[in-house]
Design a protein around this motif. Structure first.
Motif, PDB file in Angstrom:
ATOM      1  N   ARG A 102       0.853  -1.187   0.000  1.00 48.21           N
ATOM      2  CA  ARG A 102       0.000   0.000   0.000  1.00 48.21           C
ATOM      3  C   ARG A 102       0.885   1.232   0.000  1.00 48.21           C
ATOM      4  NH1 ARG A 102      -4.456  -0.492   4.585  1.00 48.21           N
ATOM      5  NH2 ARG A 102      -2.583  -0.117   5.773  1.00 48.21           N
ATOM      6  N   SER A 103       0.385   2.282  -0.593  1.00 48.82           N
ATOM      7  CA  SER A 103       1.141   3.525  -0.707  1.00 48.82           C
ATOM      8  C   SER A 103       1.439   4.118   0.666  1.00 48.82           C
ATOM      9  CB  SER A 103       0.335   4.527  -1.530  1.00 48.82           C
ATOM     10  OG  SER A 103       1.028   5.738  -1.617  1.00 48.82           O
ATOM     11  N   PRO A 104       2.667   4.610   0.878  1.00 44.15           N
ATOM     12  CA  PRO A 104       2.962   5.322   2.123  1.00 44.15           C
ATOM     13  C   PRO A 104       2.082   6.558   2.250  1.00 44.15           C
ATOM     14  CG  PRO A 104       4.987   4.736   0.989  1.00 44.15           C
ATOM     15  CD  PRO A 104       3.855   4.459   0.038  1.00 44.15           C
ATOM     16  N   LYS A 105       1.778   6.918   3.474  1.00 43.82           N
ATOM     17  CA  LYS A 105       0.914   8.075   3.740  1.00 43.82           C
ATOM     18  C   LYS A 105       1.701   9.350   3.444  1.00 43.82           C
ATOM     19  CE  LYS A 105      -2.440   9.691   7.081  1.00 43.82           C
ATOM     20  NZ  LYS A 105      -3.425   9.989   6.090  1.00 43.82           N
ATOM     21  N   ASN A 106       1.128  10.193   2.599  1.00 47.63           N
ATOM     22  CA  ASN A 106       1.795  11.418   2.159  1.00 47.63           C
ATOM     23  C   ASN A 106       1.414  12.593   3.065  1.00 47.63           C
ATOM     24  OD1 ASN A 106       3.232  13.243   0.611  1.00 47.63           O
ATOM     25  ND2 ASN A 106       1.585  13.539  -0.836  1.00 47.63           N
ATOM     26  N   PHE A 107       2.410  13.371   3.466  1.00 46.58           N
ATOM     27  CA  PHE A 107       2.196  14.579   4.245  1.00 46.58           C
ATOM     28  C   PHE A 107       2.870  15.746   3.542  1.00 46.58           C
ATOM     29  CE2 PHE A 107       1.819  11.139   7.269  1.00 46.58           C
ATOM     30  CZ  PHE A 107       0.679  11.494   7.957  1.00 46.58           C
ATOM     31  N   THR A 108       2.284  16.926   3.682  1.00 50.05           N
ATOM     32  CA  THR A 108       2.857  18.102   3.020  1.00 50.05           C
ATOM     33  C   THR A 108       3.765  18.899   3.941  1.00 50.05           C
ATOM     34  OG1 THR A 108       0.876  19.351   3.543  1.00 50.05           O
ATOM     35  CG2 THR A 108       0.972  18.331   1.361  1.00 50.05           C
ATOM     36  N   THR A 109       3.637  18.735   5.254  1.00 52.54           N
ATOM     37  CA  THR A 109       4.469  19.499   6.192  1.00 52.54           C
ATOM     38  C   THR A 109       5.106  18.589   7.231  1.00 52.54           C
ATOM     39  OG1 THR A 109       2.698  19.905   7.795  1.00 52.54           O
ATOM     40  CG2 THR A 109       2.925  21.501   5.974  1.00 52.54           C
ATOM     41  N   HIS A 110       6.225  19.057   7.765  1.00 52.63           N
ATOM     42  CA  HIS A 110       6.889  18.338   8.867  1.00 52.63           C
ATOM     43  C   HIS A 110       5.948  18.144  10.040  1.00 52.63           C
ATOM     44  CE1 HIS A 110      11.258  19.685   7.734  1.00 52.63           C
ATOM     45  NE2 HIS A 110      10.764  18.814   6.895  1.00 52.63           N
TER      46      HIS A 110
END
Length: 148
Positions: A102-110
């Motif tokens: 499954r795709s890793p969870k994407n985050f836009t900020t630290h």
């Protein structure tokens, strides 16, 4: 399809002519949830390349990542895998398409990524931060490695 091929051809040039991702004042920090112990760089590499799907505690891993064109991801892929983010993305796409991962969870900020790691078991992530911030991160999070 042709656009995708052109992007893959031009992406390495983008990285060659952008400011160095691995500046001397920054370090790569690998973080894991508080419930995880006995994780090393090899385990991190295996988890992010989908060669390993479970943490040492036999629980399914929750991989996280920042945008592929971010300084963080560029630093992470070059330090851990010795290649570019698009190459890691290609591995992920193949595994996800085949149904083996499954795709890793994407985050836009630290901040969002760090909050997720703090509030979830079996989560793992990375940030590329100033050396002066390492002590603060180590106080608040379970840091398994800092890489210059």
């Amino acid at each position: 399809m042709k656009l995708k091929i052109i992007i893959y051809m031009l992406l390495p040039l983008y990285y060659c002519f952008t400011p160095p991702a691995l500046a001397d004042s920054k370090v790569l920090v690998i973080l894991v949830s508080d419930n995880i112990t006995n994780v090393n760089i090899e385990t991190v590499s295996n988890l992010y390349s989908f060669r390993q799907k479970f943490m040492p505690n036999n629980q399914k891993v929750k991989l996280t990542h920042l945008p592929m064109n971010s300084e963080d991801t560029i630093g992470f892929t070059q330090k851990i895998f010795d290649y570019y983010p698009y190459q890691l993305k290609r591995l992920w796409d193949q595994a996800i398409f085949s149904g083996t991962a499954r795709s890793p969870k994407n985050f836009t900020t630290h901040e969002d990524l760090l909050r997720f790691i703090k509030n979830n078991n079996n989560a793992i992530g990375y940030v590329f931060i100033d050396k002066s911030d390492v002590a603060k991160i180590k106080e608040e999070y379970n840091v398994i490695a800092t890489i210059n």
